[in-house]
Design a protein around this motif. Sequence first.
Motif, PDB file in Angstrom:
ATOM      1  N   VAL A 117     -39.130   0.757  21.993  1.00  0.00           N
ATOM      2  CA  VAL A 117     -39.617  -0.250  21.051  1.00  0.00           C
ATOM      3  C   VAL A 117     -40.711   0.350  20.165  1.00  0.00           C
ATOM      4  N   LYS A 118     -41.618   1.101  20.774  1.00  0.00           N
ATOM      5  CA  LYS A 118     -42.711   1.721  20.014  1.00  0.00           C
ATOM      6  C   LYS A 118     -42.180   2.748  19.017  1.00  0.00           C
ATOM      7  N   LYS A 119     -41.177   3.528  19.421  1.00  0.00           N
ATOM      8  CA  LYS A 119     -40.597   4.530  18.530  1.00  0.00           C
ATOM      9  C   LYS A 119     -39.922   3.870  17.336  1.00  0.00           C
ATOM     10  N   THR A 120     -39.187   2.805  17.596  1.00  0.00           N
ATOM     11  CA  THR A 120     -38.521   2.083  16.515  1.00  0.00           C
ATOM     12  C   THR A 120     -39.536   1.497  15.543  1.00  0.00           C
ATOM     13  N   ALA A 121     -40.609   0.935  16.098  1.00  0.00           N
ATOM     14  CA  ALA A 121     -41.649   0.353  15.256  1.00  0.00           C
ATOM     15  C   ALA A 121     -42.317   1.415  14.389  1.00  0.00           C
ATOM     16  N   LEU A 122     -42.554   2.591  14.975  1.00  0.00           N
ATOM     17  CA  LEU A 122     -43.250   3.658  14.258  1.00  0.00           C
ATOM     18  C   LEU A 122     -42.425   4.153  13.066  1.00  0.00           C
ATOM     19  N   VAL A 123     -41.101   4.168  13.215  1.00  0.00           N
ATOM     20  CA  VAL A 123     -40.218   4.577  12.120  1.00  0.00           C
ATOM     21  C   VAL A 123     -40.420   3.678  10.899  1.00  0.00           C
ATOM     22  N   HIS A 124     -40.773   2.422  11.161  1.00  0.00           N
ATOM     23  CA  HIS A 124     -40.972   1.460  10.075  1.00  0.00           C
ATOM     24  C   HIS A 124     -42.444   1.305   9.684  1.00  0.00           C
ATOM     25  N   GLY A 125     -43.268   2.226  10.192  1.00  0.00           N
ATOM     26  CA  GLY A 125     -44.668   2.228   9.779  1.00  0.00           C
ATOM     27  C   GLY A 125     -45.597   1.381  10.609  1.00  0.00           C
ATOM     28  N   TRP A 126     -45.119   0.896  11.755  1.00  0.00           N
ATOM     29  CA  TRP A 126     -45.947   0.061  12.620  1.00  0.00           C
ATOM     30  C   TRP A 126     -46.348   0.868  13.852  1.00  0.00           C
ATOM     31  N   ASP A 127     -47.603   1.187  13.968  1.00  0.00           N
ATOM     32  CA  ASP A 127     -48.094   2.008  15.071  1.00  0.00           C
ATOM     33  C   ASP A 127     -48.497   1.112  16.245  1.00  0.00           C
ATOM     34  N   PHE A 128     -47.505   0.740  17.049  1.00  0.00           N
ATOM     35  CA  PHE A 128     -47.761  -0.151  18.176  1.00  0.00           C
ATOM     36  C   PHE A 128     -48.647   0.502  19.229  1.00  0.00           C
ATOM     37  N   ASN A 129     -48.591   1.822  19.336  1.00  0.00           N
ATOM     38  CA  ASN A 129     -49.477   2.523  20.268  1.00  0.00           C
ATOM     39  C   ASN A 129     -50.935   2.284  19.908  1.00  0.00           C
ATOM     40  N   ARG A 130     -51.231   2.392  18.622  1.00  0.00           N
ATOM     41  CA  ARG A 130     -52.614   2.181  18.165  1.00  0.00           C
ATOM     42  C   ARG A 130     -53.016   0.724  18.350  1.00  0.00           C
ATOM     43  N   TYR A 131     -52.107  -0.177  18.018  1.00  0.00           N
ATOM     44  CA  TYR A 131     -52.404  -1.601  18.190  1.00  0.00           C
ATOM     45  C   TYR A 131     -52.682  -1.931  19.660  1.00  0.00           C
ATOM     46  N   GLU A 132     -51.915  -1.273  20.554  1.00  0.00           N
ATOM     47  CA  GLU A 132     -52.100  -1.515  21.991  1.00  0.00           C
ATOM     48  C   GLU A 132     -53.467  -1.022  22.446  1.00  0.00           C
ATOM     49  N   LYS A 133     -53.876   0.162  21.979  1.00  0.00           N
ATOM     50  CA  LYS A 133     -55.188   0.711  22.334  1.00  0.00           C
ATOM     51  C   LYS A 133     -56.320  -0.164  21.798  1.00  0.00           C
ATOM     52  N   GLU A 134     -56.078  -0.804  20.660  1.00  0.00           N
ATOM     53  CA  GLU A 134     -57.090  -1.675  20.056  1.00  0.00           C
ATOM     54  C   GLU A 134     -57.094  -3.070  20.676  1.00  0.00           C
TER      55      GLU A 134
END
Length: 286
Positions: free
Chosen positions: A162-179
């Motif tokens: 899910v995170k990889k798919t989001a990142l392809v579209h410019g959404w950094d879910f990893n960063r959002y999760e850390k925040e």
Amino acid sequence: YQIVAELKDLGVTALLSGEKVGEEKGLTRYGVEEFVADGAIEVELIKGQQQFLRRMFVVKFRGIGFRSGIVEFEITDQGLVVYPKIPIERIVPKTDFKIRKAFGIKGLDEILGGGIPQGHMVLISGNTGTGKTMFGMHFLTQGMSEGENAVFLALEESVEQVKKTALVHGWDFNRYEKEGKISFVSTSLIDMANDKLLYQIVSAVEGINAKRVVVDSISTLMSATMNQEQVRQFLLQLVGYFKRKGVTCVMNYLSPVSFGAVRGQLLSSLMTNEIRLSSMTDGIIK
């Protein structure tokens, strides 16, 4: 009987354990202990595909009220963890038609009059590859951009995917999760503990005070170990909790023809209608 009488005279609170022999017999070996005791709790071990599943059932609690029904529990490094059912209460939900939760997709938000009303449950139904997960990602990302924390229940794909798919579209879910803006929930689809999953979602929502949730997807629950009635009970508890909290939820459903008009029906008699999803949702997008 004499032991129980002596314990009562001493004024102590006692916990007695007894072995059960066979399924058709009483709660204990001799069938007497449960009658002299003030309360009786039956615990059982069920063979799963990869692990044992544990359940309990409060049979009686003399003189006081208690919640009955099957309750899941597990033994962890911290001891026993119990997952009681979330009561389905008939209360006024925290919904507001004037407050709209946008997807951040201009055309769709215009169709919906600005988005989903606060506290509503919307079901997105479609076949594989129609973009159901993308709708959910848009919904959560738009919420986070507006300062609303989010929870993503990943059942269809792994969290990393899910995170990889989001990142392809410019959404950094990893960063959002850390925040602390987004929290992910996932579970094994083999030997799934229904109520444990429910409490994982509740814990994730309350942990970051989430206002938006995406469930991806409801149909995966049916392909796991839940039957139709278990899925319905799971969703009734989940929807009831979201309504009380004012959480807006998008639930994806993999079904190619479930919402086709069959013999004049708006909803066909296929899977989604059998578990009566339409009665638990406020809106349906096909």
